[in-house]
Design a protein around this motif. Structure first.
Motif, PDB file in Angstrom:
ATOM      1  N   ASN A  42       0.828  -1.198   0.000  1.00  0.00           N
ATOM      2  CA  ASN A  42       0.000   0.000   0.000  1.00  0.00           C
ATOM      3  C   ASN A  42       0.868   1.255   0.000  1.00  0.00           C
ATOM      4  O   ASN A  42       0.609   2.189  -0.767  1.00  0.00           O
ATOM      5  CB  ASN A  42      -0.920  -0.012   1.219  1.00  0.00           C
ATOM      6  N   GLU A  43       1.902   1.280   0.816  1.00  0.00           N
ATOM      7  CA  GLU A  43       2.798   2.442   0.872  1.00  0.00           C
ATOM      8  C   GLU A  43       3.540   2.614  -0.443  1.00  0.00           C
ATOM      9  O   GLU A  43       3.698   3.727  -0.931  1.00  0.00           O
ATOM     10  CB  GLU A  43       3.785   2.283   2.029  1.00  0.00           C
ATOM     11  N   GLU A  44       3.979   1.532  -1.045  1.00  0.00           N
ATOM     12  CA  GLU A  44       4.696   1.590  -2.318  1.00  0.00           C
ATOM     13  C   GLU A  44       3.784   2.119  -3.427  1.00  0.00           C
ATOM     14  O   GLU A  44       4.204   2.919  -4.263  1.00  0.00           O
ATOM     15  CB  GLU A  44       5.216   0.206  -2.678  1.00  0.00           C
ATOM     16  N   GLN A  45       2.534   1.694  -3.430  1.00  0.00           N
ATOM     17  CA  GLN A  45       1.603   2.148  -4.462  1.00  0.00           C
ATOM     18  C   GLN A  45       1.321   3.637  -4.333  1.00  0.00           C
ATOM     19  O   GLN A  45       1.187   4.332  -5.338  1.00  0.00           O
ATOM     20  CB  GLN A  45       0.306   1.354  -4.384  1.00  0.00           C
ATOM     21  N   LYS A  46       1.235   4.143  -3.099  1.00  0.00           N
ATOM     22  CA  LYS A  46       1.008   5.583  -2.914  1.00  0.00           C
ATOM     23  C   LYS A  46       2.148   6.368  -3.542  1.00  0.00           C
ATOM     24  O   LYS A  46       1.926   7.368  -4.215  1.00  0.00           O
ATOM     25  CB  LYS A  46       0.919   5.920  -1.422  1.00  0.00           C
ATOM     26  N   ASN A  47       3.369   5.919  -3.313  1.00  0.00           N
ATOM     27  CA  ASN A  47       4.533   6.603  -3.869  1.00  0.00           C
ATOM     28  C   ASN A  47       4.515   6.570  -5.389  1.00  0.00           C
ATOM     29  O   ASN A  47       4.788   7.569  -6.046  1.00  0.00           O
ATOM     30  CB  ASN A  47       5.816   5.974  -3.332  1.00  0.00           C
ATOM     31  N   LYS A  48       4.186   5.419  -5.977  1.00  0.00           N
ATOM     32  CA  LYS A  48       4.133   5.312  -7.437  1.00  0.00           C
ATOM     33  C   LYS A  48       3.066   6.232  -8.014  1.00  0.00           C
ATOM     34  O   LYS A  48       3.276   6.874  -9.047  1.00  0.00           O
ATOM     35  CB  LYS A  48       3.846   3.869  -7.851  1.00  0.00           C
ATOM     36  N   HIS A  49       1.900   6.305  -7.360  1.00  0.00           N
ATOM     37  CA  HIS A  49       0.826   7.158  -7.857  1.00  0.00           C
ATOM     38  C   HIS A  49       1.214   8.630  -7.790  1.00  0.00           C
ATOM     39  O   HIS A  49       0.899   9.409  -8.686  1.00  0.00           O
ATOM     40  CB  HIS A  49      -0.466   6.909  -7.086  1.00  0.00           C
ATOM     41  N   LYS A  50       1.937   9.023  -6.737  1.00  0.00           N
ATOM     42  CA  LYS A  50       2.381  10.414  -6.630  1.00  0.00           C
ATOM     43  C   LYS A  50       3.351  10.749  -7.746  1.00  0.00           C
ATOM     44  O   LYS A  50       3.248  11.802  -8.373  1.00  0.00           O
ATOM     45  CB  LYS A  50       3.045  10.655  -5.269  1.00  0.00           C
ATOM     46  N   MET A  51       4.305   9.855  -7.994  1.00  0.00           N
ATOM     47  CA  MET A  51       5.292  10.107  -9.042  1.00  0.00           C
ATOM     48  C   MET A  51       4.633  10.141 -10.423  1.00  0.00           C
ATOM     49  O   MET A  51       4.978  10.960 -11.265  1.00  0.00           O
ATOM     50  CB  MET A  51       6.394   9.045  -9.003  1.00  0.00           C
ATOM     51  N   LEU A  52       3.668   9.261 -10.646  1.00  0.00           N
ATOM     52  CA  LEU A  52       2.967   9.235 -11.927  1.00  0.00           C
ATOM     53  C   LEU A  52       2.173  10.517 -12.140  1.00  0.00           C
ATOM     54  O   LEU A  52       2.176  11.087 -13.229  1.00  0.00           O
ATOM     55  CB  LEU A  52       2.042   8.014 -11.995  1.00  0.00           C
ATOM     56  N   SER A  53       1.514  11.007 -11.102  1.00  0.00           N
ATOM     57  CA  SER A  53       0.731  12.230 -11.253  1.00  0.00           C
ATOM     58  C   SER A  53       1.635  13.439 -11.472  1.00  0.00           C
ATOM     59  O   SER A  53       1.289  14.347 -12.232  1.00  0.00           O
ATOM     60  CB  SER A  53      -0.192  12.442 -10.059  1.00  0.00           C
ATOM     61  N   ILE A  54       2.814  13.466 -10.831  1.00  0.00           N
ATOM     62  CA  ILE A  54       3.764  14.555 -11.070  1.00  0.00           C
ATOM     63  C   ILE A  54       4.244  14.522 -12.519  1.00  0.00           C
ATOM     64  O   ILE A  54       4.311  15.561 -13.191  1.00  0.00           O
ATOM     65  CB  ILE A  54       4.955  14.461 -10.095  1.00  0.00           C
ATOM     66  N   LYS A  55       4.538  13.328 -13.019  1.00  0.00           N
ATOM     67  CA  LYS A  55       4.996  13.180 -14.406  1.00  0.00           C
ATOM     68  C   LYS A  55       3.904  13.623 -15.374  1.00  0.00           C
ATOM     69  O   LYS A  55       4.172  14.330 -16.345  1.00  0.00           O
ATOM     70  CB  LYS A  55       5.380  11.723 -14.662  1.00  0.00           C
ATOM     71  N   ASN A  56       2.661  13.224 -15.113  1.00  0.00           N
ATOM     72  CA  ASN A  56       1.554  13.603 -15.996  1.00  0.00           C
ATOM     73  C   ASN A  56       1.337  15.110 -15.993  1.00  0.00           C
ATOM     74  O   ASN A  56       1.060  15.712 -17.034  1.00  0.00           O
ATOM     75  CB  ASN A  56       0.269  12.886 -15.576  1.00  0.00           C
ATOM     76  N   LEU A  57       1.455  15.723 -14.817  1.00  0.00           N
ATOM     77  CA  LEU A  57       1.289  17.170 -14.724  1.00  0.00           C
ATOM     78  C   LEU A  57       2.385  17.888 -15.508  1.00  0.00           C
ATOM     79  O   LEU A  57       2.108  18.844 -16.239  1.00  0.00           O
ATOM     80  CB  LEU A  57       1.308  17.611 -13.255  1.00  0.00           C
ATOM     81  N   ALA A  58       3.629  17.419 -15.374  1.00  0.00           N
ATOM     82  CA  ALA A  58       4.734  18.031 -16.113  1.00  0.00           C
ATOM     83  C   ALA A  58       4.534  17.873 -17.620  1.00  0.00           C
ATOM     84  O   ALA A  58       4.764  18.822 -18.382  1.00  0.00           O
ATOM     85  CB  ALA A  58       6.051  17.400 -15.677  1.00  0.00           C
ATOM     86  N   THR A  59       4.109  16.716 -18.047  1.00  0.00           N
ATOM     87  CA  THR A  59       3.855  16.474 -19.470  1.00  0.00           C
ATOM     88  C   THR A  59       2.744  17.382 -19.990  1.00  0.00           C
ATOM     89  O   THR A  59       2.853  17.968 -21.076  1.00  0.00           O
ATOM     90  CB  THR A  59       3.475  14.984 -19.697  1.00  0.00           C
ATOM     91  N   MET A  60       1.688  17.525 -19.214  1.00  0.00           N
ATOM     92  CA  MET A  60       0.576  18.381 -19.622  1.00  0.00           C
ATOM     93  C   MET A  60       1.024  19.825 -19.740  1.00  0.00           C
ATOM     94  O   MET A  60       0.653  20.520 -20.690  1.00  0.00           O
ATOM     95  CB  MET A  60      -0.566  18.265 -18.597  1.00  0.00           C
ATOM     96  N   LYS A  61       1.865  20.304 -18.826  1.00  0.00           N
ATOM     97  CA  LYS A  61       2.356  21.677 -18.902  1.00  0.00           C
ATOM     98  C   LYS A  61       3.210  21.885 -20.137  1.00  0.00           C
ATOM     99  O   LYS A  61       3.142  22.939 -20.770  1.00  0.00           O
ATOM    100  CB  LYS A  61       3.133  22.026 -17.629  1.00  0.00           C
ATOM    101  N   VAL A  62       4.033  20.893 -20.479  1.00  0.00           N
ATOM    102  CA  VAL A  62       4.875  21.008 -21.678  1.00  0.00           C
ATOM    103  C   VAL A  62       4.003  21.070 -22.927  1.00  0.00           C
ATOM    104  O   VAL A  62       4.223  21.882 -23.822  1.00  0.00           O
ATOM    105  CB  VAL A  62       5.873  19.828 -21.760  1.00  0.00           C
ATOM    106  N   VAL A  63       2.985  20.235 -22.985  1.00  0.00           N
ATOM    107  CA  VAL A  63       2.095  20.216 -24.158  1.00  0.00           C
ATOM    108  C   VAL A  63       1.354  21.537 -24.284  1.00  0.00           C
ATOM    109  O   VAL A  63       1.264  22.122 -25.353  1.00  0.00           O
ATOM    110  CB  VAL A  63       1.093  19.039 -24.056  1.00  0.00           C
ATOM    111  N   PHE A  64       0.854  22.055 -23.179  1.00  0.00           N
ATOM    112  CA  PHE A  64       0.125  23.328 -23.224  1.00  0.00           C
ATOM    113  C   PHE A  64       1.045  24.499 -23.554  1.00  0.00           C
ATOM    114  O   PHE A  64       0.636  25.449 -24.215  1.00  0.00           O
ATOM    115  CB  PHE A  64      -0.599  23.586 -21.902  1.00  0.00           C
ATOM    116  N   SER A  65       2.297  24.450 -23.118  1.00  0.00           N
ATOM    117  CA  SER A  65       3.215  25.547 -23.400  1.00  0.00           C
ATOM    118  C   SER A  65       3.628  25.557 -24.876  1.00  0.00           C
ATOM    119  O   SER A  65       3.963  26.606 -25.400  1.00  0.00           O
ATOM    120  CB  SER A  65       4.457  25.457 -22.509  1.00  0.00           C
ATOM    121  N   ASN A  66       3.618  24.403 -25.529  1.00  0.00           N
ATOM    122  CA  ASN A  66       3.983  24.334 -26.940  1.00  0.00           C
ATOM    123  C   ASN A  66       2.852  24.789 -27.851  1.00  0.00           C
ATOM    124  O   ASN A  66       3.091  25.148 -28.984  1.00  0.00           O
ATOM    125  CB  ASN A  66       4.409  22.906 -27.335  1.00  0.00           C
ATOM    126  N   ASN A  67       1.635  24.742 -27.357  1.00  0.00           N
ATOM    127  CA  ASN A  67       0.493  25.124 -28.205  1.00  0.00           C
ATOM    128  C   ASN A  67       0.249  26.571 -28.039  1.00  0.00           C
ATOM    129  O   ASN A  67      -0.283  27.369 -27.838  1.00  0.00           O
ATOM    130  CB  ASN A  67      -0.743  24.306 -27.873  1.00  0.00           C
TER     131      ASN A  67
END
Length: 67
Positions: A42-67
């Protein structure tokens, strides 16, 4: 699911007088090890979900900044 719910489901009961679990039988020891593994997963999954959401947020910002 919290610790008391897991105890009820798995049938392990803490020893209230000494504030510890009864490890007198192999079955009890295996149940405690199972509980520990569940909490570790359970603790490991929380960490993975946090890292995945940070990565998705960074990717979304890059995509929006390019448009």
């Amino acid at each position: 699911m919290n610790e008391s719910q897991l105890n009820a489901v798995l049938g392990t009961i803490p020893e209230p007088l000494r504030n510890r679990y009864d490890l007198s039988s192999r079955k009890q020891r295996e149940e405690i090890q199972r509980i520990v593994r569940i909490f570790a997963i359970n603790e490991e999954q929380k960490n993975k979900h946090k890292m995945l959401s940070i990565k998705n947020l960074a990717t979304m910002k890059v995509v929006f900044s390019n448009n």
